[in-house]
Design a protein around this motif. Sequence first.
Motif, PDB file in Angstrom:
ATOM      1  N   VAL A   1      -6.103   9.996  -3.849  1.00 11.11           N
ATOM      2  CA  VAL A   1      -7.194   8.967  -3.504  1.00 11.11           C
ATOM      3  C   VAL A   1      -6.739   7.547  -3.314  1.00 11.11           C
ATOM      4  O   VAL A   1      -6.225   7.420  -3.999  1.00 11.11           O
ATOM      5  CB  VAL A   1      -8.780   9.067  -4.648  1.00 11.11           C
ATOM      6  N   GLU A   2      -6.979   7.319  -1.901  1.00 12.61           N
ATOM      7  CA  GLU A   2      -6.716   5.705  -1.974  1.00 12.61           C
ATOM      8  C   GLU A   2      -8.078   4.942  -2.419  1.00 12.61           C
ATOM      9  O   GLU A   2      -9.084   4.628  -2.344  1.00 12.61           O
ATOM     10  CB  GLU A   2      -6.973   5.126  -0.444  1.00 12.61           C
ATOM     11  N   LYS A   3      -6.836   4.319  -3.285  1.00  9.42           N
ATOM     12  CA  LYS A   3      -7.748   3.140  -4.536  1.00  9.42           C
ATOM     13  C   LYS A   3      -9.522   3.442  -4.638  1.00  9.42           C
ATOM     14  O   LYS A   3      -9.994   2.967  -4.060  1.00  9.42           O
ATOM     15  CB  LYS A   3      -7.857   1.415  -3.087  1.00  9.42           C
ATOM     16  N   PRO A   4      -9.133   4.179  -5.538  1.00  5.67           N
ATOM     17  CA  PRO A   4     -10.319   5.186  -6.159  1.00  5.67           C
ATOM     18  C   PRO A   4     -10.862   3.631  -7.365  1.00  5.67           C
ATOM     19  O   PRO A   4     -10.320   2.834  -8.164  1.00  5.67           O
ATOM     20  CB  PRO A   4     -10.450   5.873  -6.731  1.00  5.67           C
TER      21      PRO A   4
ATOM     22  N   ALA B   1       0.356   5.825  -9.971  1.00  9.32           N
ATOM     23  CA  ALA B   1      -0.404   4.733  -9.258  1.00  9.32           C
ATOM     24  C   ALA B   1       1.071   5.116  -7.594  1.00  9.32           C
ATOM     25  O   ALA B   1       2.099   5.670  -8.457  1.00  9.32           O
ATOM     26  CB  ALA B   1      -0.462   3.638  -9.309  1.00  9.32           C
ATOM     27  N   ILE B   2       0.865   5.035  -6.713  1.00  8.40           N
ATOM     28  CA  ILE B   2       1.454   5.773  -5.677  1.00  8.40           C
ATOM     29  C   ILE B   2       2.262   3.785  -4.819  1.00  8.40           C
ATOM     30  O   ILE B   2       1.811   2.560  -5.245  1.00  8.40           O
ATOM     31  CB  ILE B   2       0.907   5.700  -3.964  1.00  8.40           C
ATOM     32  N   ILE B   3       3.567   3.986  -5.657  1.00  4.98           N
ATOM     33  CA  ILE B   3       4.745   2.716  -5.215  1.00  4.98           C
ATOM     34  C   ILE B   3       4.752   2.655  -3.911  1.00  4.98           C
ATOM     35  O   ILE B   3       5.145   3.646  -3.368  1.00  4.98           O
ATOM     36  CB  ILE B   3       5.448   2.477  -6.331  1.00  4.98           C
TER      37      ILE B   3
HETATM   38  C1  G1P Z   1      -0.451   0.823   0.424  1.00  2.00           C
HETATM   39  C2  G1P Z   1      -1.294   2.402  -0.301  1.00  2.00           C
HETATM   40  C3  G1P Z   1      -1.395   2.295  -1.288  1.00  2.00           C
HETATM   41  C4  G1P Z   1      -0.326   2.233  -2.315  1.00  2.00           C
HETATM   42  C5  G1P Z   1       0.216   0.332  -2.070  1.00  2.00           C
HETATM   43  C6  G1P Z   1       1.567   0.328  -2.992  1.00  2.00           C
HETATM   44  O1  G1P Z   1      -1.815  -0.171  -0.196  1.00  2.00           O
HETATM   45  O2  G1P Z   1      -2.421   2.408   0.997  1.00  2.00           O
HETATM   46  O3  G1P Z   1      -1.767   4.040  -1.867  1.00  2.00           O
HETATM   47  O4  G1P Z   1      -0.406   2.490  -3.815  1.00  2.00           O
HETATM   48  O5  G1P Z   1       0.802   0.198  -1.105  1.00  2.00           O
HETATM   49  O6  G1P Z   1       1.705  -0.882  -2.863  1.00  2.00           O
HETATM   50  P1  G1P Z   1      -1.764  -1.780   0.642  1.00  2.00           P
HETATM   51  O7  G1P Z   1      -1.196  -2.247  -1.035  1.00  2.00           O
HETATM   52  O8  G1P Z   1      -0.598  -1.795   1.315  1.00  2.00           O
HETATM   53  O9  G1P Z   1      -2.932  -2.328   0.690  1.00  2.00           O
END
Ligand code: G1P
Length: 275
Positions: free
Chosen positions: A188-191, A201-203
């Motif tokens: 999920v994106e930013k829950p 968390a995705i890096i």
């Molecule tokens: C992006 C991605 C997010 C990720 C993040 C890492 O978001 O959409 O999933 O966790 O990079 O830095 P942003 O920070 O560009 O909004």
Amino acid sequence: MIRKCLFPVAGYGTRFLPATKSMPKEMLPVVNKPLVQYGVEEALEAGLTEIGFVTGRGKRAIADHFDVSYELEHQIAGSAKEKYLTSVRDVMAKGSFSFTRQSEMRGLGDAILTGRRLMGDEAFGVVLSDDLCVCEEEGVLAQMANLYKQFRCSIIAVQEVPEEVIHKFGVIDGEQIKDNIYQINHMVEKPDAKDAPSNLAIIGRYILTPDIFEIIESTPPGKNDELQLTDALLTQAKSGCVLAYKFKGRRFDCGSVAGFVEATNYVYENIYTHE
Ligand code: G1P
């Protein structure tokens, strides 16, 4: 073998205004080197030498940085100052650099899709240069490129983060298949913290297989009405396999002022060569 790496660099860097009014945020120096060069060096170290940038208006300085500056070269050739150009000359010798422009900012998914022509029909790396990663041995992308050889599917770098910051990230859920490796079954994106499926968390490091482009094309806008790479990767995970990799190393959030200062102090103390 992965040869290519995409750098989405069209973002405004609003949090660093006024510094980023006429200068790309990716060119802000962490000590003496622009943020984006750290990412490019990490890609080159992993053997990803064909570097593609998805740029936007006001980003010309990035292209100039990875090109020869004749005046400068001429002025300092043969002088004691030449050593200051060593790292960027090295980068230019190892890599090739291509640029394409994203005319409207519609999210990370859209930025990746804009880079399609540059990446072509092969697996490629993605670096979000706001995330500066330092590792003791191999860089994060090198670690991921090694995994790719084994698994041949998209791979996402993840890190455990505390609950109070989880809403700033894409968050994955998965089944652990090996030490530090998860097969993703949800993301999920930013829950909101209460809805986050885990603390992983995705890096900003990815390896993507090229079928991602068609998946992005058929992905509707998601969080914040933007085309989210996270949503496309979830579709890819459901129809095949996407792995999350808890990398060995440390990540600094250089998209925030506090993280940027932290990175600067760290690099000054531990990486920068003092004279
Ligand atoms: C992006 C991605 C997010 C990720 C993040 C890492 O978001 O959409 O999933 O966790 O990079 O830095 P942003 O920070 O560009 O909004």
